[in-house]
Scaffold this motif. Structure first.
Motif, mmCIF file in Angstrom:
data_model
loop_
_atom_site.group_PDB
_atom_site.id
_atom_site.type_symbol
_atom_site.label_atom_id
_atom_site.label_comp_id
_atom_site.label_asym_id
_atom_site.label_seq_id
_atom_site.Cartn_x
_atom_site.Cartn_y
_atom_site.Cartn_z
ATOM 1 N N GLU A 35 0.835 -1.205 0.000
ATOM 2 C CA GLU A 35 0.000 0.000 0.000
ATOM 3 C C GLU A 35 0.867 1.252 0.000
ATOM 4 O O GLU A 35 0.598 2.216 -0.735
ATOM 5 N N ALA A 36 1.926 1.258 0.821
ATOM 6 C CA ALA A 36 2.821 2.419 0.889
ATOM 7 C C ALA A 36 3.501 2.668 -0.450
ATOM 8 O O ALA A 36 3.639 3.814 -0.891
ATOM 9 N N TYR A 37 3.908 1.592 -1.116
ATOM 10 C CA TYR A 37 4.580 1.733 -2.407
ATOM 11 C C TYR A 37 3.652 2.353 -3.446
ATOM 12 O O TYR A 37 4.031 3.284 -4.163
ATOM 13 N N HIS A 38 2.426 1.850 -3.507
ATOM 14 C CA HIS A 38 1.494 2.329 -4.533
ATOM 15 C C HIS A 38 0.856 3.671 -4.174
ATOM 16 O O HIS A 38 0.332 4.349 -5.057
ATOM 17 N N ASP A 39 0.893 4.027 -2.886
ATOM 18 C CA ASP A 39 0.302 5.297 -2.466
ATOM 19 C C ASP A 39 1.379 6.343 -2.167
ATOM 20 O O ASP A 39 1.068 7.421 -1.662
ATOM 21 N N ASN A 40 2.636 6.015 -2.453
ATOM 22 C CA ASN A 40 3.749 6.958 -2.300
ATOM 23 C C ASN A 40 3.888 7.471 -0.870
ATOM 24 O O ASN A 40 3.977 8.672 -0.619
ATOM 25 N N ILE A 41 3.921 6.527 0.079
ATOM 26 C CA ILE A 41 4.062 6.851 1.498
ATOM 27 C C ILE A 41 5.427 6.370 1.976
ATOM 28 O O ILE A 41 5.761 5.197 1.824
ATOM 29 N N PRO A 42 6.246 7.250 2.577
ATOM 30 C CA PRO A 42 7.581 6.835 3.021
ATOM 31 C C PRO A 42 7.532 5.957 4.278
ATOM 32 O O PRO A 42 6.839 6.276 5.241
ATOM 33 N N LEU A 43 8.239 4.839 4.230
ATOM 34 C CA LEU A 43 8.382 3.949 5.390
ATOM 35 C C LEU A 43 9.822 3.463 5.458
ATOM 36 O O LEU A 43 10.448 3.207 4.425
ATOM 37 N N LEU A 44 10.334 3.316 6.683
ATOM 38 C CA LEU A 44 11.660 2.734 6.897
ATOM 39 C C LEU A 44 11.473 1.429 7.657
ATOM 40 O O LEU A 44 11.226 1.421 8.868
ATOM 41 N N VAL A 45 11.557 0.311 6.938
ATOM 42 C CA VAL A 45 11.360 -1.012 7.528
ATOM 43 C C VAL A 45 12.725 -1.553 7.960
ATOM 44 O O VAL A 45 13.644 -1.669 7.142
ATOM 45 N N ILE A 46 12.854 -1.872 9.250
ATOM 46 C CA ILE A 46 14.105 -2.417 9.787
ATOM 47 C C ILE A 46 13.785 -3.767 10.415
ATOM 48 O O ILE A 46 13.053 -3.838 11.407
ATOM 49 N N THR A 47 14.305 -4.835 9.837
ATOM 50 C CA THR A 47 13.975 -6.185 10.300
ATOM 51 C C THR A 47 15.212 -6.898 10.836
ATOM 52 O O THR A 47 16.292 -6.814 10.253
ATOM 53 N N ALA A 48 15.027 -7.595 11.945
ATOM 54 C CA ALA A 48 16.089 -8.450 12.464
ATOM 55 C C ALA A 48 16.090 -9.770 11.705
ATOM 56 O O ALA A 48 15.051 -10.206 11.194
ATOM 57 N N ASP A 49 17.259 -10.414 11.642
ATOM 58 C CA ASP A 49 17.378 -11.671 10.896
ATOM 59 C C ASP A 49 18.379 -12.571 11.608
ATOM 60 O O ASP A 49 19.190 -12.113 12.435
ATOM 61 N N ARG A 50 18.306 -13.854 11.323
ATOM 62 C CA ARG A 50 19.343 -14.793 11.774
ATOM 63 C C ARG A 50 20.565 -14.631 10.876
ATOM 64 O O ARG A 50 20.439 -14.188 9.723
ATOM 65 N N PRO A 51 21.745 -14.985 11.359
ATOM 66 C CA PRO A 51 22.933 -14.950 10.494
ATOM 67 C C PRO A 51 22.808 -15.956 9.358
ATOM 68 O O PRO A 51 22.014 -16.905 9.423
ATOM 69 N N ASP A 52 23.562 -15.748 8.297
ATOM 70 C CA ASP A 52 23.482 -16.624 7.126
ATOM 71 C C ASP A 52 23.695 -18.090 7.471
ATOM 72 O O ASP A 52 23.107 -18.982 6.844
ATOM 73 N N SER A 53 24.508 -18.346 8.485
ATOM 74 C CA SER A 53 24.815 -19.730 8.862
ATOM 75 C C SER A 53 23.601 -20.469 9.415
ATOM 76 O O SER A 53 23.587 -21.700 9.475
ATOM 77 N N SER A 54 22.558 -19.717 9.805
ATOM 78 C CA SER A 54 21.351 -20.342 10.351
ATOM 79 C C SER A 54 20.305 -20.655 9.282
ATOM 80 O O SER A 54 19.299 -21.299 9.570
ATOM 81 N N HIS A 55 20.557 -20.207 8.076
ATOM 82 C CA HIS A 55 19.580 -20.406 7.002
ATOM 83 C C HIS A 55 19.735 -21.767 6.342
ATOM 84 O O HIS A 55 20.832 -22.331 6.274
ATOM 85 N N GLU A 56 18.615 -22.293 5.877
ATOM 86 C CA GLU A 56 18.568 -23.570 5.142
ATOM 87 C C GLU A 56 19.015 -24.765 5.973
ATOM 88 O O GLU A 56 19.468 -25.774 5.429
ATOM 89 N N ILE A 57 18.904 -24.658 7.301
ATOM 90 C CA ILE A 57 19.257 -25.811 8.157
ATOM 91 C C ILE A 57 18.123 -26.115 9.135
ATOM 92 O O ILE A 57 18.309 -26.877 10.085
ATOM 93 N N GLY A 58 16.956 -25.491 8.922
ATOM 94 C CA GLY A 58 15.817 -25.747 9.791
ATOM 95 C C GLY A 58 15.836 -24.963 11.083
ATOM 96 O O GLY A 58 15.131 -25.336 12.034
ATOM 97 N N ALA A 59 16.622 -23.895 11.159
ATOM 98 C CA ALA A 59 16.679 -23.089 12.375
ATOM 99 C C ALA A 59 15.329 -22.431 12.650
ATOM 100 O O ALA A 59 14.584 -22.087 11.730
ATOM 101 N N ASN A 60 15.037 -22.250 13.916
ATOM 102 C CA ASN A 60 13.753 -21.705 14.332
ATOM 103 C C ASN A 60 13.559 -20.263 13.855
ATOM 104 O O ASN A 60 14.486 -19.461 13.850
ATOM 105 N N GLN A 61 12.340 -19.960 13.456
ATOM 106 C CA GLN A 61 11.936 -18.588 13.096
ATOM 107 C C GLN A 61 12.900 -17.986 12.074
ATOM 108 O O GLN A 61 13.286 -16.814 12.172
ATOM 109 N N THR A 62 13.258 -18.768 11.072
ATOM 110 C CA THR A 62 14.232 -18.336 10.068
ATOM 111 C C THR A 62 13.661 -18.557 8.672
ATOM 112 O O THR A 62 13.330 -19.688 8.288
ATOM 113 N N ILE A 63 13.548 -17.480 7.914
ATOM 114 C CA ILE A 63 13.123 -17.550 6.520
ATOM 115 C C ILE A 63 14.080 -16.701 5.690
ATOM 116 O O ILE A 63 14.877 -15.935 6.240
#
Length: 544
Positions: free
Chosen positions: A94-122
């Motif tokens: 909605e923000a993209y199509h309505d030209n509304i500025p947003l700063l999204v800051i997301t926490a993530d697991r380190p790369d080593s936790s990806h693709e190994i079934g780590a919890n809450q990791t996409i």
């Protein structure tokens, strides 16, 4: 910025928010979570940034959207990793199509936790790819990388959000420990000069490049016209409509204005409030369309534009609205509307055109059924608004009803989510708008939209200004009755109508909000007048 931090993650996160403050960004919307601990810990130190905490990330993101819609500054959205990030997608779209500025800051697991079934990791890498203007995936925080690199990446994100008027995303992988018991002195590290090494990975959407206004072509098309009209969609602010009105006054051109154009600030004879009636009249035959701003809310207007072959000029405020009505013609970006004030235009209107369109008074077309009842209710609500209110209209029927009775609006601002025009996140967005104004917000919303966003009512406990929520309950998707498929009643009721028998008294009670049920137009007139002066939040459910 202090030299004492718990971890290098804490140090980097603090640099992000220090850069936000430098850009006068003062609102952060936070979804609690473990992996985002360094971000939240750092944020808590910055007292000049107001914090909004909410358990539902989808609702939280829409709140941030609403706040940015009014402030014109990016709202910060902070989430933990995993599906919490995915829940932001509808509001980011909605923000993209309505030209509304947003700063999204997301926490993530380190790369080593990806693709190994780590919890809450996409895979969060560029997860909003099609709907953001800038993305930066930071590397794991390290003493080998200068803090200046963090500041530079944040600076790039913020300036892009402001310049492109849209959402941006910074993804921050953090490894454990996320926090320690004691702080460490990072003085020597903070002296480290900016590194020339590759700093994470980033991507940026190139803005759509359009021709700047062609003054000569504009002048020629206008000067050849005898029956022009100006059609105004959503404008960023009332000052923009004032420029349009001045051009209209100079050349006596009639204006057909959407409710989101801010036309209600100007009670002027050139503004024609019977837009739908003209678009549905076969004898209506302008010879030039000057369309300014976003796509119209009016279904009749959109249908008329779709079938029209009249020469067309479209003037846009933003880069990503190339051709919102999918018509051939001239398409120009002119954020300040210089074209209207600087072009050398002389128009001689046909006398009949002036008399029948410019001078024509608004009239009401008789309609039947639920739509007519809803229209009367919305008209009653709008009549009771004043300059101490702002109005937010939900999508589907609500915004079209407001548009249909916009002659009843006083000098008030009208807002809606017309970027992607979804029915989700409406209450959240409206409350976000209310957060950024000293006026009392009135929301007109349908029953399905209300049910879609019930968790947003939890925001109201921390909102001081009273909000009035008018719920138009026709027990299902009433707008769909205008589709041809509605003629097959069994099929329509099964797959489209979404019929239900819910009311919202218990939901209102659960969140501690005053509730009233209304089923008669006279009750509406009396109740609306009473609640407008109330100092409490109110849900008024109107049954059809």
């Amino acid at each position: 910025m202090t030299n004492q931090f718990y971890t290098i993650q804490d140090c980097w996160a603090s640099a992000i928010f220090q850069t936000c403050i430098a850009h006068n960004i003062n609102l952060a919307c936070v979804g609690p979570g473990s992996r985002s601990t360094p971000l939240i810990l750092a944020l808590s130190k910055f007292k000049s940034i107001q914090k909004i905490i909410h358990f539902d990330e989808r609702s939280l993101a829409y709140f941030a959207l609403g706040a940015a819609k009014l402030s014109k500054r990016p709202s910060i959205i902070i989430t933990t990793s995993g599906t919490a990030v995915a829940n932001l997608l509808p509001a980011v779209i909605e923000a993209y199509h309505d030209n509304i500025p947003l700063l999204v800051i997301t926490a993530d697991r380190p790369d080593s936790s990806h693709e190994i079934g780590a919890n809450q990791t996409i895979n969060q890498y560029d997860i909003f790819k099609s709907f953001i203007h800038y993305f930066h995936h930071l590397p794991l925080p390290s003493l080998d990388i200068s803090i200046d690199n963090v500041k530079d990446a944040t600076e790039k994100a913020i300036t892009t959000s402001l310049l492109q008027s849209g959402p941006v995303h910074i993804n921050c992988p953090f490894s454990k420990p996320l926090i320690t018991e004691l702080k460490t002195d990072f003085s020597e590290y903070l002296k480290k000069q900016s590194s020339k090494i590759s700093f994470g990975k980033s991507s940026q959407k190139k803005p759509l490049v359009l021709n700047k206004p062609n003054y000569k072509q504009f002048e020629t098309m206008c000067n050849q016209s005898k029956k022009p009209i100006i059609i105004v969609g959503k404008c960023p602010c009332p000052k923009d409509f004032k420029k349009i009105l001045k051009f209209s006054e100079t050349h006596s051109i009639p204006i057909f204005a959407d409710a989101l154009s801010h036309h209600s600030f100007y009670n002027h004879p050139n503004i024609n409030y019977s837009m739908d009636e003209f678009f549905e009249d076969d004898s209506f035959n302008p010879d030039l369309l000057i369309i300014i701003g976003d796509k119209l809310s009016s279904i009749s207007g959109l249908k008329w534009l779709e079938s029209s072959s009249v020469p067309l000029i479209q003037i846009h405020f933003y880069h990503n609205l190339y051709n919102p009505h999918s018509k051939e013609g001239c398409f120009w970006i002119d954020p300040r509307l210089d074209l209207l004030s600087q072009a050398d235009v002389t128009i001689e209107l046909e006398e009949e055109w002036t008399r029948n369109v410019v001078k024509k008074k608004p009239f009401n077309k008789e309609t039947n059924g639920v739509w007519n009842k809803e229209k009367d209710v919305v008209a009653t609500i709008c009549k009771n608004l004043n300059d101490k209110n702002i109005l937010f209209a939900s999508n589907s029927s609500s915004i079209r009803l407001v548009n249909n009775v916009s002659d009843q609006l006083g000098c008030i601002e009208v807002y809606s989510n017309r970027g992607a025009s979804g029915i989700d996140g409406i209450i959240s967005t409206a409350i976000g708008c209310a957060h950024e104004t000293n006026k009392d917000l009135v929301l007109i919303i349908g029953d399905l939209s209300f049910m879609y966003d019930l968790t947003a009512l939890a925001f109201l406990k921390s909102v001081l200004k009273p909000i009035k929520l008018f719920v138009l309950n026709n027990y299902g998707g009433g707008l769909f009755k205008q589709l041809n498929i509605s003629k097959d009643e069994d099929f329509f009721n099964t797959y489209f109508y979404a019929k239900h028998n819910y009311n919202f008294s218990e939901a209102s009670k659960q969140f501690g909000i005053n509730y009233s049920k209304i089923s008669d137009l006279n009750q509406v007139k009396n109740k609306v007048s009473d609640v407008m002066d109330s100092k409490t939040h109110e849900v008024l459910e109107i049954i059809f």
